[in-house]
Design a protein around this motif. Structure first.
Motif, PDB file in Angstrom:
ATOM      1  N   GLU A 263      -5.194  -4.339   4.868  1.00  0.00           N
ATOM      2  CA  GLU A 263      -4.173  -3.601   4.126  1.00  0.00           C
ATOM      3  C   GLU A 263      -3.197  -3.017   5.145  1.00  0.00           C
ATOM      4  O   GLU A 263      -3.608  -2.615   6.223  1.00  0.00           O
ATOM      5  N   LEU A 264      -1.924  -2.969   4.785  1.00  0.00           N
ATOM      6  CA  LEU A 264      -0.934  -2.256   5.597  1.00  0.00           C
ATOM      7  C   LEU A 264      -0.405  -1.094   4.763  1.00  0.00           C
ATOM      8  O   LEU A 264       0.140  -1.308   3.672  1.00  0.00           O
ATOM      9  N   LEU A 265      -0.589   0.125   5.279  1.00  0.00           N
ATOM     10  CA  LEU A 265      -0.360   1.325   4.478  1.00  0.00           C
ATOM     11  C   LEU A 265       0.693   2.223   5.119  1.00  0.00           C
ATOM     12  O   LEU A 265       0.788   2.329   6.339  1.00  0.00           O
ATOM     13  N   ASP A 266       1.470   2.912   4.249  1.00  0.00           N
ATOM     14  CA  ASP A 266       2.475   3.852   4.744  1.00  0.00           C
ATOM     15  C   ASP A 266       1.835   5.212   5.017  1.00  0.00           C
ATOM     16  O   ASP A 266       0.603   5.368   4.923  1.00  0.00           O
ATOM     17  N   ASP A 267       2.648   6.206   5.340  1.00  0.00           N
ATOM     18  CA  ASP A 267       2.130   7.529   5.687  1.00  0.00           C
ATOM     19  C   ASP A 267       1.454   8.228   4.513  1.00  0.00           C
ATOM     20  O   ASP A 267       0.709   9.192   4.704  1.00  0.00           O
ATOM     21  N   ASN A 268       1.709   7.731   3.300  1.00  0.00           N
ATOM     22  CA  ASN A 268       1.060   8.288   2.108  1.00  0.00           C
ATOM     23  C   ASN A 268      -0.106   7.427   1.642  1.00  0.00           C
ATOM     24  O   ASN A 268      -0.575   7.548   0.512  1.00  0.00           O
ATOM     25  N   ASN A 269      -0.534   6.510   2.523  1.00  0.00           N
ATOM     26  CA  ASN A 269      -1.671   5.615   2.257  1.00  0.00           C
ATOM     27  C   ASN A 269      -1.424   4.667   1.082  1.00  0.00           C
ATOM     28  O   ASN A 269      -2.358   4.230   0.411  1.00  0.00           O
ATOM     29  N   GLN A 270      -0.142   4.338   0.881  1.00  0.00           N
ATOM     30  CA  GLN A 270       0.217   3.365  -0.144  1.00  0.00           C
ATOM     31  C   GLN A 270       0.568   2.030   0.513  1.00  0.00           C
ATOM     32  O   GLN A 270       1.133   1.999   1.616  1.00  0.00           O
ATOM     33  N   VAL A 272       2.420  -1.161   1.787  1.00  0.00           N
ATOM     34  CA  VAL A 272       3.830  -1.444   2.059  1.00  0.00           C
ATOM     35  C   VAL A 272       4.143  -2.876   1.650  1.00  0.00           C
ATOM     36  O   VAL A 272       3.250  -3.732   1.631  1.00  0.00           O
ATOM     37  N   PRO A 273       5.412  -3.174   1.318  1.00  0.00           N
ATOM     38  CA  PRO A 273       5.791  -4.562   1.017  1.00  0.00           C
ATOM     39  C   PRO A 273       5.905  -5.374   2.296  1.00  0.00           C
ATOM     40  O   PRO A 273       5.857  -4.821   3.403  1.00  0.00           O
ATOM     41  N   PRO A 274       6.083  -6.695   2.185  1.00  0.00           N
ATOM     42  CA  PRO A 274       6.268  -7.525   3.381  1.00  0.00           C
ATOM     43  C   PRO A 274       7.446  -7.037   4.223  1.00  0.00           C
ATOM     44  O   PRO A 274       8.378  -6.416   3.713  1.00  0.00           O
ATOM     45  N   ASN A 275       7.379  -7.312   5.528  1.00  0.00           N
ATOM     46  CA  ASN A 275       8.450  -6.987   6.476  1.00  0.00           C
ATOM     47  C   ASN A 275       8.703  -5.486   6.613  1.00  0.00           C
ATOM     48  O   ASN A 275       9.792  -5.071   7.001  1.00  0.00           O
ATOM     49  N   THR A 276       7.686  -4.682   6.305  1.00  0.00           N
ATOM     50  CA  THR A 276       7.798  -3.226   6.381  1.00  0.00           C
ATOM     51  C   THR A 276       6.662  -2.690   7.242  1.00  0.00           C
ATOM     52  O   THR A 276       5.503  -3.049   7.019  1.00  0.00           O
ATOM     53  N   PRO A 277       6.947  -1.842   8.217  1.00  0.00           N
ATOM     54  CA  PRO A 277       5.869  -1.328   9.075  1.00  0.00           C
ATOM     55  C   PRO A 277       4.826  -0.541   8.294  1.00  0.00           C
ATOM     56  O   PRO A 277       5.160   0.242   7.389  1.00  0.00           O
ATOM     57  N   GLY A 278       3.570  -0.760   8.618  1.00  0.00           N
ATOM     58  CA  GLY A 278       2.468  -0.037   7.998  1.00  0.00           C
ATOM     59  C   GLY A 278       1.267  -0.034   8.925  1.00  0.00           C
ATOM     60  O   GLY A 278       1.178  -0.858   9.854  1.00  0.00           O
ATOM     61  N   GLU A 279       0.342   0.890   8.677  1.00  0.00           N
ATOM     62  CA  GLU A 279      -0.857   0.974   9.510  1.00  0.00           C
ATOM     63  C   GLU A 279      -1.865  -0.085   9.093  1.00  0.00           C
ATOM     64  O   GLU A 279      -2.226  -0.189   7.918  1.00  0.00           O
ATOM     65  N   VAL A 280      -2.320  -0.864  10.053  1.00  0.00           N
ATOM     66  CA  VAL A 280      -3.305  -1.911   9.795  1.00  0.00           C
ATOM     67  C   VAL A 280      -4.639  -1.246   9.464  1.00  0.00           C
ATOM     68  O   VAL A 280      -5.197  -0.495  10.262  1.00  0.00           O
ATOM     69  N   THR A 281      -5.141  -1.544   8.262  1.00  0.00           N
ATOM     70  CA  THR A 281      -6.387  -0.957   7.767  1.00  0.00           C
ATOM     71  C   THR A 281      -7.291  -2.108   7.352  1.00  0.00           C
ATOM     72  O   THR A 281      -6.897  -2.941   6.532  1.00  0.00           O
ATOM     73  N   ILE A 282      -8.489  -2.187   7.921  1.00  0.00           N
ATOM     74  CA  ILE A 282      -9.298  -3.398   7.747  1.00  0.00           C
ATOM     75  C   ILE A 282     -10.655  -3.102   7.108  1.00  0.00           C
ATOM     76  O   ILE A 282     -11.208  -2.016   7.243  1.00  0.00           O
ATOM     77  N   THR A 297      -6.961   1.429  11.803  1.00  0.00           N
ATOM     78  CA  THR A 297      -6.942   1.059  13.216  1.00  0.00           C
ATOM     79  C   THR A 297      -5.990   1.913  14.046  1.00  0.00           C
ATOM     80  O   THR A 297      -6.130   1.992  15.263  1.00  0.00           O
ATOM     81  N   GLY A 298      -4.979   2.498  13.394  1.00  0.00           N
ATOM     82  CA  GLY A 298      -3.948   3.220  14.127  1.00  0.00           C
ATOM     83  C   GLY A 298      -2.823   2.318  14.615  1.00  0.00           C
ATOM     84  O   GLY A 298      -1.810   2.799  15.135  1.00  0.00           O
ATOM     85  N   ARG A 323       1.212   2.221  18.248  1.00  0.00           N
ATOM     86  CA  ARG A 323       0.004   2.855  17.741  1.00  0.00           C
ATOM     87  C   ARG A 323       0.370   4.224  17.212  1.00  0.00           C
ATOM     88  O   ARG A 323       1.126   4.974  17.854  1.00  0.00           O
ATOM     89  N   LYS A 324      -0.166   4.540  16.053  1.00  0.00           N
ATOM     90  CA  LYS A 324       0.220   5.767  15.371  1.00  0.00           C
ATOM     91  C   LYS A 324       0.042   6.986  16.274  1.00  0.00           C
ATOM     92  O   LYS A 324       0.912   7.846  16.369  1.00  0.00           O
ATOM     93  N   LYS A 325      -1.076   7.048  16.971  1.00  0.00           N
ATOM     94  CA  LYS A 325      -1.365   8.218  17.799  1.00  0.00           C
ATOM     95  C   LYS A 325      -0.592   8.210  19.113  1.00  0.00           C
ATOM     96  O   LYS A 325      -0.544   9.215  19.808  1.00  0.00           O
TER      97      LYS A 325
END
Length: 426
Positions: A263-270, A272-282, A297-298, A323-325
């Motif tokens: 999953e690729l998630l935004d700062d609100n854990n929603q 994201v659509p394609p071609n949009t930055p998001g946090e890789v969550t596996i 993953t960050g 990386r988010k951090k």
């Protein structure tokens, strides 16, 4: 089989494996038993991949603080102990069973096949094969499964790498891109014709070689301008026990849907659509020793879901944006280390570098660049500072250091890979 049928089959496989994973975690994982109970999770209500959003996340801090509670098997079932590098904090130990090692081999077999590997290839492994480094054992087992030839040479020492290339004639290498530049420099200094060598392709690990539009970044350009070689980028982590690897199209690392849900998630854990930055969550599938559910993953990436030119239909990930951090807020500008690395690689007067971030007296981010320059002249200093100012619009601190000093910074005792980013904010 049509595209829609293939995608539907992938979702069915993932859904079934997700339900199996939840039942397994509920029965065998001390951490997830407590997490499910504390969040009142009824795993029987998870009927589809869309229901993933009901489930809680797992973080790096969870793994660091409760490492042993993630192990789902008895100690006598653990065959291999791997560990993370500790780039973002204390290392995490990953326990693998015999089944996990077999899964790891399948993962890398698929990855090398995606990168146009075959049993007729000979791979020279220019990477750490000890020190609990999962990638090293994974590459070795994947290549064995493929039936390819393997040369386990380890990292560093360009002279030995070239002597071995000339003697054993490998067709491919697995290496960190910045080390490939050192191979190129050695070849030029010693009259070795790169394009007459047996090596025709390189699986690149640990560093970006592409921009987010899939064009080569400066590192990728420097390699391919000097050496007519096919590059394949990879993205993986010890925790996910799975890799995203490029095909020859070079348009992102392919997901292996039977081994991982991403999953690729935004700062609100929603999502994201394609071609949009998001946090890789596996979410790992088929892992026995230490499976993970919705692990953040960050890493910030984008994804692409249109069919690839190679014919594969699986989701593809872009190069890591950052990386988010590790995000830096410096004098009103947002910076990610990979972008800084690309810039420093582009400056001809900079031979090598380490980026350091630390808090100033009022808690704001400060950036100090430890640079190995081509020479210690005023003209070189002016050119470096002008490049940085023009590209960053801000002026980080600069400290010029020697080759032995940068070697000591990049390779502290027990380090498995070159450290190019030091974060003193935590």
């Amino acid at each position: 089989m049509t595209l829609n049928t293939t995608l539907a089959n992938d979702k069915l496989v993932q859904t079934k494996k997700l339900q199996q994973l939840l039942a397994y975690l509920n029965q065998s994982s001390p951490f997830y038993q407590q997490l499910f109970k504390g969040n009142r999770v009824d795993i029987s209500t998870i009927k589809s991949l869309a229901d993933l959003q009901i489930l809680p996340f797992t973080t790096k801090e969870d793994l660091q603080q409760r490492n042993n509670d993630f192990v789902c098997v008895s100690r006598d079932q653990v065959i291999e102990y791997a560990s993370t590098s500790g780039t973002l904090g204390s290392p995490v130990t990953i326990a693998l069973t015999e089944n996990d090692l077999n899964r790891l081999a399948i993962n890398e077999y698929n990855s090398f096949a995606c990168a146009d590997g075959s049993a007729t290839d000979i791979y020279q492994l220019m990477l750490t094969l000890d020190r609990q480094f999962m990638a090293g054992i994974a590459y070795y087992m994947g290549l064995r499964k493929m039936g390819a030839g393997i040369i386990r040479l380890g990292p560093g020492v360009p002279s030995l790498q070239w002597e071995t290339i000339q003697r054993l004639k490998p067709t491919a290498i697995v290496a960190v891109p910045s080390f490939i530049l050192k191979l190129i420099a050695f070849a030029k200094d010693h009259g070795i014709d790169l394009n007459q060598s047996s090596v025709k392709k390189a699986v690149c690990i640990g560093e970006n070689i592409r921009n987010t539009d899939f064009s080569y970044n400066i590192l990728g350009k420097k390699i391919t301008d000097a050496w007519d070689i096919q590059l394949y980028s990879t993205y993986a982590s010890t925790e996910m026990q799975t890799a995203f690897t490029e095909c020859s199209e070079g348009h992102g690392g392919h997901l292996q849907p039977d081994l991982l849900i991403v999953e690729l998630l935004d700062d609100n854990n929603q999502p994201v659509p394609p071609n949009t930055p998001g946090e890789v969550t596996i979410t790992t599938l088929g892992v026995e020793g230490m499976p993970l559910l919705r692990y953040k993953t960050g890493d910030i990436c984008m994804y692409h879901d249109e069919p690839c030119g190679c014919g594969r239909t699986s989701l593809r990930l872009s190069p890591i944006i950052g990386r988010k951090k590790q995000m830096i807020k410096f004098k009103g500008t947002t910076l990610y280390p990979p972008a800084l690395f690309d810039l420093l690689n582009e400056i001809e007067e900079v031979l090598d570098f380490v980026v350091e971030v630390y808090p100033n007296e009022v808690g704001l981010d400060e950036v100090l660049l430890h640079l190995l320059p081509t020479d210690q002249t005023e003209a070189t200093d002016r050119n470096i500072r002008a490049n940085l100012q023009a590209r960053l619009r801000v002026s980080p601190g600069i400290k010029y250091i020697t080759q032995p000093e940068i070697q000591k910074m990049q390779f502290p005792e027990a380090s498995r890979k070159a450290i190019k980013f030091i974060d003193k904010r935590v």
